[in-house]
Design a protein around this motif. Structure first.
Motif, PDB file in Angstrom:
ATOM      1  N   ILE A 135       0.832  -1.201   0.000  1.00 27.82           N
ATOM      2  CA  ILE A 135       0.000   0.000   0.000  1.00 27.82           C
ATOM      3  C   ILE A 135       0.869   1.255   0.000  1.00 27.82           C
ATOM      4  O   ILE A 135       0.623   2.199  -0.763  1.00 27.82           O
ATOM      5  N   VAL A 136       1.908   1.254   0.845  1.00 32.20           N
ATOM      6  CA  VAL A 136       2.810   2.402   0.921  1.00 32.20           C
ATOM      7  C   VAL A 136       3.482   2.643  -0.428  1.00 32.20           C
ATOM      8  O   VAL A 136       3.632   3.790  -0.862  1.00 32.20           O
ATOM      9  N   LYS A 137       3.873   1.571  -1.112  1.00 37.69           N
ATOM     10  CA  LYS A 137       4.507   1.723  -2.425  1.00 37.69           C
ATOM     11  C   LYS A 137       3.555   2.365  -3.430  1.00 37.69           C
ATOM     12  O   LYS A 137       3.939   3.258  -4.183  1.00 37.69           O
ATOM     13  N   PHE A 138       2.300   1.916  -3.438  1.00 37.90           N
ATOM     14  CA  PHE A 138       1.322   2.521  -4.353  1.00 37.90           C
ATOM     15  C   PHE A 138       1.096   3.988  -4.016  1.00 37.90           C
ATOM     16  O   PHE A 138       1.028   4.839  -4.907  1.00 37.90           O
ATOM     17  N   ILE A 163      -5.463   5.330  -6.443  1.00 38.50           N
ATOM     18  CA  ILE A 163      -6.744   4.631  -6.306  1.00 38.50           C
ATOM     19  C   ILE A 163      -6.523   3.153  -6.002  1.00 38.50           C
ATOM     20  O   ILE A 163      -7.185   2.578  -5.126  1.00 38.50           O
ATOM     21  N   ILE A 164      -5.585   2.533  -6.699  1.00 39.69           N
ATOM     22  CA  ILE A 164      -5.275   1.121  -6.438  1.00 39.69           C
ATOM     23  C   ILE A 164      -4.791   0.942  -5.003  1.00 39.69           C
ATOM     24  O   ILE A 164      -5.175  -0.011  -4.323  1.00 39.69           O
ATOM     25  N   TRP A 207      -5.614   2.735  -2.404  1.00 32.54           N
ATOM     26  CA  TRP A 207      -6.782   2.810  -1.519  1.00 32.54           C
ATOM     27  C   TRP A 207      -7.628   1.546  -1.589  1.00 32.54           C
ATOM     28  O   TRP A 207      -8.150   1.088  -0.570  1.00 32.54           O
ATOM     29  N   ILE A 208      -7.772   0.977  -2.774  1.00 33.87           N
ATOM     30  CA  ILE A 208      -8.544  -0.268  -2.911  1.00 33.87           C
ATOM     31  C   ILE A 208      -7.872  -1.389  -2.134  1.00 33.87           C
ATOM     32  O   ILE A 208      -8.539  -2.157  -1.414  1.00 33.87           O
ATOM     33  N   ILE A 209      -6.551  -1.503  -2.253  1.00 35.76           N
ATOM     34  CA  ILE A 209      -5.815  -2.535  -1.511  1.00 35.76           C
ATOM     35  C   ILE A 209      -5.945  -2.287  -0.007  1.00 35.76           C
ATOM     36  O   ILE A 209      -6.145  -3.224   0.771  1.00 35.76           O
ATOM     37  N   PHE A 210      -5.845  -1.022   0.411  1.00 39.76           N
ATOM     38  CA  PHE A 210      -5.993  -0.685   1.823  1.00 39.76           C
ATOM     39  C   PHE A 210      -7.363  -1.108   2.349  1.00 39.76           C
ATOM     40  O   PHE A 210      -7.474  -1.729   3.405  1.00 39.76           O
ATOM     41  N   ILE A 211      -8.414  -0.788   1.615  1.00 37.55           N
ATOM     42  CA  ILE A 211      -9.779  -1.156   2.034  1.00 37.55           C
ATOM     43  C   ILE A 211      -9.915  -2.665   2.067  1.00 37.55           C
ATOM     44  O   ILE A 211     -10.491  -3.226   3.019  1.00 37.55           O
ATOM     45  N   PHE A 212      -9.389  -3.368   1.071  1.00 34.86           N
ATOM     46  CA  PHE A 212      -9.466  -4.835   1.021  1.00 34.86           C
ATOM     47  C   PHE A 212      -8.830  -5.454   2.254  1.00 34.86           C
ATOM     48  O   PHE A 212      -9.437  -6.287   2.926  1.00 34.86           O
ATOM     49  N   TYR A 213      -7.590  -5.051   2.558  1.00 30.97           N
ATOM     50  CA  TYR A 213      -6.896  -5.632   3.700  1.00 30.97           C
ATOM     51  C   TYR A 213      -7.500  -5.181   5.033  1.00 30.97           C
ATOM     52  O   TYR A 213      -7.446  -5.917   6.017  1.00 30.97           O
ATOM     53  N   SER A 214      -8.093  -4.001   5.080  1.00 30.45           N
ATOM     54  CA  SER A 214      -8.755  -3.550   6.304  1.00 30.45           C
ATOM     55  C   SER A 214      -9.981  -4.393   6.601  1.00 30.45           C
ATOM     56  O   SER A 214     -10.236  -4.745   7.745  1.00 30.45           O
ATOM     57  N   ILE A 215     -10.745  -4.688   5.563  1.00 30.44           N
ATOM     58  CA  ILE A 215     -11.945  -5.518   5.731  1.00 30.44           C
ATOM     59  C   ILE A 215     -11.560  -6.963   6.049  1.00 30.44           C
ATOM     60  O   ILE A 215     -12.179  -7.611   6.884  1.00 30.44           O
ATOM     61  N   LYS A 216     -10.490  -7.432   5.409  1.00 32.31           N
ATOM     62  CA  LYS A 216     -10.045  -8.809   5.581  1.00 32.31           C
ATOM     63  C   LYS A 216      -9.580  -9.088   7.009  1.00 32.31           C
ATOM     64  O   LYS A 216      -9.784 -10.171   7.535  1.00 32.31           O
ATOM     65  N   SER A 217      -8.946  -8.084   7.638  1.00 29.92           N
ATOM     66  CA  SER A 217      -8.414  -8.325   8.993  1.00 29.92           C
ATOM     67  C   SER A 217      -9.345  -7.847  10.039  1.00 29.92           C
ATOM     68  O   SER A 217     -10.194  -8.003  10.558  1.00 29.92           O
TER      69      SER A 217
END
Length: 93
Positions: free
Chosen positions: A37-40, A80-81, A83-93
């Motif tokens: 996420i940080v890299k994106f 945007i990607i 943020w999408i990855i951030f939301i995905f991993y936030s929901i997943k954990s």
């Protein structure tokens, strides 16, 4: 009256500030995929804000930097990607 270059610079600074803050906050969280996420966010901010800053200086420098126009949406897409990855991993954990 402010020129269009000033508007673009303010927009670039705003996105740089928000994503810098997001990276700082992200560093305190314990979620999977943090490095990705940080890299994106980092590369997206460099491309998005950097291209806006350079494009907004064209009148001052008399340089033709129009080739940077397509770089701005690429940087925005990376943000945007991220943020999408951030939301995905936030929901997943």
């Amino acid at each position: 009256s402010r020129g269009l270059g000033d508007v673009y610079k303010r927009q670039g600074v705003r996105y740089m500030m928000f994503h810098g803050l997001a990276i700082i906050i992200l560093s305190t969280l314990n979620i999977e995929g943090k490095n990705l996420i940080v890299k994106f966010f980092l590369f997206g901010t460099i491309l998005f804000s950097g291209s806006i800053f350079l494009l907004s200086t064209q009148l001052l420098t008399n340089l033709k930097l129009n080739f940077l126009g397509p770089v701005t949406p690429i940087g925005g897409s990376l943000l945007i990607i991220g943020w999408i990855i951030f939301i995905f991993y936030s929901i997943k954990s």
